[in-house]
Motif scaffolding. Sequence first.
Motif: not given
Length: 550
Positions: A280-294
């Motif tokens: 759960y943690h890696i899914v949400n953390l990866t998603l947030w990082i990707w959204l900031f980079l996007l």
Amino acid sequence: MPYTLKADQSASLVIKQQYDANASISNMMVIRGTVVELVLVKPIYWALVMFHCMLWFLKEFHDCTEANAVKGCTPTKEVFADHPLSPGDIKGLTTLVTFFVVFYNGNCFGRYQTMYNNVIAIQGKLHNIGLYLRAYYTVPSSRWNVLRYLLASHYLFYWTLKKRYYDWKNSQYKTLGKLKTIQDLLNFFIERGLLIDDEAKSLGSYQGNKHKMLYSWSIVAMKRIMNTNPPAGEKGSPMLNSDFEQTAVLTNLKEEIVEMRGAIGTIDNSMLFPIPFQYYHIVNLTLWIWLFLLGYALLFINGGKGSVFTLVAYPLICFVLLGLVEVANAMSDPFGSDACDFDQEAIQEGIYNECKKLCEEPEEPFLSQLGDPSFNPTRNPDGTLSESAAPVDTGPAAPAEIQWAMADVQAVMDERDKLKADFTSLGIGELTDKITKLVDVQLAVADRLSLLDNIPKELQAANYTAVERVGRLEMLLTNQISRLQGELRGDPYDMRYVGQGAEGAEASLVQPPPPNPIGVGSVFVPGTRRLSQVGTTLASSTSPPLPRRR
């Protein structure tokens, strides 16, 4: 499923939110109970949107004119131009995020479906038990005294589930309502007619799994009611008039109870085994990082010029991806207060009311006649049933009685007497008796031989040794007799051991035949046949008279 339901229909649904998939436009107008509520209240969503909007406005409108010039000022466009990042540069991370989100949603939906199937299975088992009891138990109180413990277990399961999450400070369980403690729940059982005072006290003081105690009470009550005479029990019930039927009913009911316990255990264990926190943690953390980079990379689309439409596209991208994750989170715990969660109150009250009706409703007046041929109606040509009973099929009609003439009867009688006389004169009767006796003797011999075939191996070995010894004795005796014959005839010494008294033959000892041990197929009695032959040879010997000795 229609979108609008009546109150009684909605009260019996496990999932309250129902919709008509064909009404696309009206469904899109709904806000409550959708992902809009889940996403728009999340601070991360607004943080991402504000981050992108702030960067876009800085890139587009910040410059170093004389009005706002600062010593050493550098326009923001130049800063961004020195640190470009396009959406293609994060293509690998985009693929990884897509996989994470889809896989996470699939796992959560599978968990949700498992929970739903087991909830329905518990209801189905209770319905099955109620149907069995109504069909085989004739006394309403007997039915209820078996089923009430299982209904108490059903209530206890949902209360325990809710209490556990309340104690864990789960945000969805802010109150327990009226049933705050186990004692409140036991008092509720007494009010609903599920337990008596002594049973409630015993259940409250029991420190083990209370579900198992309730199941055992139900099985004990079921067995004792079946062995108790009416009106308190069901002994002698027309539906349980044989030991086989009683055993079959008990077996079926116990299987339903055990399967109900298994379904409850599956849900309980699944709720104690959530989606692993690391995943759960890696899914949400990866998603947030990707959204900031996007949000930063979208500033460099269109050849680095950017576009004002990203102010709409980026919030929409964030809304969709965060919405998918929020829906997955809601499905992973379907016993809360989300729109897609199960309506626990409706589940408990619906099964309670249905089982109570099955147990307490009076029997139908025609129930005792069901299956009777005199009650079965006939089917009309239009498919309806007529009020008159179907004619009873008594089987094929009896053949008409045949009348014989006296002369024909007498001819048959004369023929019978003639055959009887021939049978007596030819001795067929005596021959039949002899054949019968012979067959009996042969059967007796066969039985004896079969017994001999089953002699133990130890006895067979002892018999084989005895046969060898008797054979050697027979050989010595036979040779001594041959020697005596030769002396009496005056034969030369070399001819005294010639077998059968033949002249000119070489002297040889008479060897006994190999023994035939018991169990090979026939019994050999050593010595009997050969000794008798030797005696016959001595008696019928025609050897010439012996010469006189001087």
